[in-house]
Design a protein around this motif. Structure first.
Motif, mmCIF file in Angstrom:
data_model
loop_
_atom_site.group_PDB
_atom_site.id
_atom_site.type_symbol
_atom_site.label_atom_id
_atom_site.label_comp_id
_atom_site.label_asym_id
_atom_site.label_seq_id
_atom_site.Cartn_x
_atom_site.Cartn_y
_atom_site.Cartn_z
ATOM 1 N N LEU A 1 -39.233 15.528 -64.904
ATOM 2 C CA LEU A 1 -38.389 16.188 -63.909
ATOM 3 C C LEU A 1 -37.037 15.484 -63.793
ATOM 4 C CD1 LEU A 1 -40.963 16.607 -60.966
ATOM 5 C CD2 LEU A 1 -40.419 18.261 -62.775
ATOM 6 N N ASP A 2 -36.065 16.224 -63.235
ATOM 7 C CA ASP A 2 -34.770 15.634 -62.898
ATOM 8 C C ASP A 2 -34.788 15.234 -61.431
ATOM 9 O OD1 ASP A 2 -32.760 15.613 -65.075
ATOM 10 O OD2 ASP A 2 -33.460 17.685 -65.275
ATOM 11 N N ILE A 3 -34.530 13.960 -61.176
ATOM 12 C CA ILE A 3 -34.638 13.420 -59.815
ATOM 13 C C ILE A 3 -33.344 12.696 -59.462
ATOM 14 C CG2 ILE A 3 -35.953 11.838 -58.324
ATOM 15 C CD1 ILE A 3 -38.342 12.295 -60.291
ATOM 16 N N LEU A 4 -32.791 13.026 -58.297
ATOM 17 C CA LEU A 4 -31.505 12.453 -57.881
ATOM 18 C C LEU A 4 -31.640 11.737 -56.543
ATOM 19 C CD1 LEU A 4 -28.304 12.323 -57.883
ATOM 20 C CD2 LEU A 4 -28.366 14.576 -56.761
ATOM 21 N N ASP A 5 -31.051 10.545 -56.461
ATOM 22 C CA ASP A 5 -30.981 9.800 -55.192
ATOM 23 C C ASP A 5 -29.519 9.775 -54.738
ATOM 24 O OD1 ASP A 5 -31.268 8.023 -53.065
ATOM 25 O OD2 ASP A 5 -31.497 6.241 -54.340
ATOM 26 N N ASP B 89 -18.659 10.905 -53.762
ATOM 27 C CA ASP B 89 -19.048 11.120 -52.386
ATOM 28 C C ASP B 89 -20.095 12.234 -52.357
ATOM 29 O OD1 ASP B 89 -18.922 10.582 -49.737
ATOM 30 O OD2 ASP B 89 -17.068 11.666 -49.361
ATOM 31 N N TRP B 90 -21.309 11.906 -52.015
ATOM 32 C CA TRP B 90 -22.424 12.847 -52.064
ATOM 33 C C TRP B 90 -22.454 13.597 -53.399
ATOM 34 C CZ3 TRP B 90 -25.340 10.583 -49.087
ATOM 35 C CH2 TRP B 90 -24.973 10.184 -47.817
ATOM 36 N N PHE B 91 -22.300 14.929 -53.358
ATOM 37 C CA PHE B 91 -22.516 15.687 -54.599
ATOM 38 C C PHE B 91 -21.350 15.614 -55.574
ATOM 39 C CE2 PHE B 91 -25.454 17.438 -51.525
ATOM 40 C CZ PHE B 91 -26.628 17.465 -52.257
ATOM 41 N N ARG C 138 -22.999 19.677 -64.040
ATOM 42 C CA ARG C 138 -23.425 21.083 -64.111
ATOM 43 C C ARG C 138 -24.932 21.185 -64.358
ATOM 44 N NH1 ARG C 138 -19.155 23.745 -63.516
ATOM 45 N NH2 ARG C 138 -17.153 22.949 -64.208
ATOM 46 N N LYS C 139 -25.676 20.427 -63.601
ATOM 47 C CA LYS C 139 -27.120 20.565 -63.743
ATOM 48 C C LYS C 139 -27.771 20.605 -62.367
ATOM 49 C CE LYS C 139 -29.553 16.712 -64.817
ATOM 50 N NZ LYS C 139 -29.875 15.558 -65.684
ATOM 51 N N ARG C 140 -28.995 21.031 -62.355
ATOM 52 C CA ARG C 140 -29.756 21.085 -61.111
ATOM 53 C C ARG C 140 -30.913 20.094 -61.171
ATOM 54 N NH1 ARG C 140 -29.087 25.737 -57.667
ATOM 55 N NH2 ARG C 140 -27.284 26.920 -58.407
ATOM 56 N N LEU D 135 -30.244 22.207 -56.456
ATOM 57 C CA LEU D 135 -31.704 22.146 -56.649
ATOM 58 C C LEU D 135 -32.169 23.318 -57.506
ATOM 59 C CD1 LEU D 135 -32.875 21.216 -53.031
ATOM 60 C CD2 LEU D 135 -33.473 19.926 -55.101
ATOM 61 N N THR D 136 -33.171 23.095 -58.325
ATOM 62 C CA THR D 136 -33.784 24.179 -59.096
ATOM 63 C C THR D 136 -34.591 25.055 -58.135
ATOM 64 O OG1 THR D 136 -35.708 22.786 -59.434
ATOM 65 C CG2 THR D 136 -34.050 22.753 -61.174
ATOM 66 N N SER D 137 -35.012 26.233 -58.562
ATOM 67 C CA SER D 137 -35.826 27.038 -57.651
ATOM 68 C C SER D 137 -37.153 26.297 -57.445
ATOM 69 C CB SER D 137 -36.015 28.458 -58.160
ATOM 70 O OG SER D 137 -36.879 28.459 -59.234
ATOM 71 N N ASN D 138 -37.593 26.297 -56.219
ATOM 72 C CA ASN D 138 -38.748 25.479 -55.803
ATOM 73 C C ASN D 138 -38.444 23.983 -55.777
ATOM 74 O OD1 ASN D 138 -40.972 27.066 -54.989
ATOM 75 N ND2 ASN D 138 -41.075 27.803 -57.107
ATOM 76 N N GLY D 139 -37.176 23.617 -55.991
ATOM 77 C CA GLY D 139 -36.778 22.213 -55.930
ATOM 78 C C GLY D 139 -36.969 21.678 -54.515
ATOM 79 N N LYS D 140 -37.186 20.368 -54.420
ATOM 80 C CA LYS D 140 -37.500 19.783 -53.106
ATOM 81 C C LYS D 140 -36.486 18.727 -52.706
ATOM 82 C CE LYS D 140 -42.535 20.423 -53.216
ATOM 83 N NZ LYS D 140 -42.386 21.809 -53.439
ATOM 84 N N LEU D 141 -36.163 18.765 -51.416
ATOM 85 C CA LEU D 141 -35.243 17.791 -50.847
ATOM 86 C C LEU D 141 -36.018 16.903 -49.879
ATOM 87 C CD1 LEU D 141 -32.317 16.818 -50.188
ATOM 88 C CD2 LEU D 141 -32.216 18.652 -48.485
ATOM 89 N N PHE D 142 -35.866 15.600 -50.032
ATOM 90 C CA PHE D 142 -36.493 14.637 -49.114
ATOM 91 C C PHE D 142 -35.399 13.840 -48.423
ATOM 92 C CE2 PHE D 142 -40.945 14.727 -50.419
ATOM 93 C CZ PHE D 142 -40.864 15.303 -51.670
ATOM 94 N N LEU D 143 -35.432 13.820 -47.090
ATOM 95 C CA LEU D 143 -34.430 13.050 -46.351
ATOM 96 C C LEU D 143 -35.098 12.128 -45.358
ATOM 97 C CD1 LEU D 143 -31.879 15.849 -45.317
ATOM 98 C CD2 LEU D 143 -31.567 14.121 -47.103
ATOM 99 N N GLU D 144 -34.604 10.898 -45.304
ATOM 100 C CA GLU D 144 -35.016 10.035 -44.197
ATOM 101 C C GLU D 144 -34.174 10.437 -42.993
ATOM 102 O OE1 GLU D 144 -35.541 5.849 -44.961
ATOM 103 O OE2 GLU D 144 -34.959 5.347 -42.904
#
Ligand code: GLN
Length: 289
Positions: free
Chosen positions: A119-123, A176-178, A185-187, A240-249
């Motif tokens: 998977l592609d994972i971004l922090d 700065d963020w995104f 150009r990727k998700r 995010l890809t479709s069904n992609g998930k965002l996790f935030l503290e």
């Protein structure tokens, strides 16, 4: 501290009392951590060598550390290190000191990061790299990216990655963020972030260790504390890809407001809020429709 012999145990007792009289929160622990650092020993070794006298140079080094501590400089900045998810991370005043609460974010993400597929994972706002390093360490084989707006923070994160042989596994991006990922150009299948979430007015009353020493931009979430969270929730769907998930503290009292924001945005489903070990709401997960 006069001319007499300073054994480890005597030094520890004296420093504990000294820290106590200067309003240091965990006087014994801090005395132990700093003394172990000055003597290049493990904490436990202080007790196996408790009657060993300190050499003059050791005493001098240690004195300079305790003078920094009574000015409320955090122990992690004095020693230059902090443990997170069993990783011994380098920390400098350019990065937030990783907190145990943030391990809940790592746990929440690990729960849904499979082994086997990639998977592609971004922090976002990686700081010391604590989160992405924990994930990359636990789940090798995925494609990891880590972004921060501070070059100095990225330098720390890169060094931490090198320490664990993960420098090739993680792409470091400045912005700065995104902004940092825009050109790719990727998700991403998963985006994680521990953004600044403290309301501006609430920073000053915090302990001087935090308010005077940790990077303000890593803490300050604007008037209601939710500026960065709001921005990330609003912008993440583009990345995010479709069904992609965002996790935030999030802050312990922010779950209802964040839940409302997610509902209003209308592009997420399966909103979940997870508690930390103190029983406070700490991590939210939202999935793209
Ligand atoms: N991602 C880093 C951490 O969790 C830094 C977070 C921040 O600076 N707000 O420790």
């Amino acid at each position: 501290m006069g001319d007499e012999t300073w054994t480890i145990i005597k030094t520890l007792r004296w420093t504990t009392a000294y820290f106590q009289s200067h309003g240091i929160d965990q006087p014994r622990t801090d005395a132990e951590v700093l003394l172990a650092h000055a003597l290049h020993l493990k904490r436990i070794e202080l007790y196996t060598h408790y009657d060993k006298p300190l050499r003059d140079q050791e005493l001098k080094t240690f004195k300079s550390l305790i003078q920094r501590r009574i000015l409320h400089e955090p122990v992690a900045y004095i020693t230059g290190g902090k443990e997170f998810w069993s990783l011994a991370l380098i920390v400098t005043p350019d990065v937030l000191i990783p907190r145990p609460e943030t391990e809940c974010l790592v746990e929440a993400a690990l729960d849904i990061i499979p082994e086997g597929i990639s998977l592609d994972i971004l922090d976002l706002g990686t700081g010391s790299g604590a989160i992405i390093l924990a994930l990359a360490h636990e789940r090798p084989g995925h494609r990891f990216s880590a972004e921060d707006r501070s070059d100095d923070a990225l330098t720390v994160a890169r060094k931490n990655a090198q320490r664990y042989g993960l420098e090739k596994a993680i792409t470091f991006l400045q912005g700065d963020w995104f902004e940092g990922v825009q050109n790719l150009r990727k998700r991403f299948d998963i985006i994680v972030s521990n953004p600044p979430y403290i309301p501006t007015q609430q920073i000053e009353p915090l302990s001087p260790e935090i308010s005077q020493h940790e990077p303000r931009y890593a803490l300050d979430g604007g008037k209601d504390g939710l500026d960065a969270i709001r921005f990330i929730l609003r912008t993440a769907p583009n990345y995010l890809t479709s069904n992609g998930k965002l996790f935030l503290e999030i802050g312990y009292d922010q779950c209802p407001e964040v839940a409302d924001m997610v509902e209003e945005l209308g592009c997420y489903k399966d909103f979940v809020c997870r508690k930390d070990y103190s029983g406070n709401n700490r991590v939210v997960r939202a999935t793209i429709e």
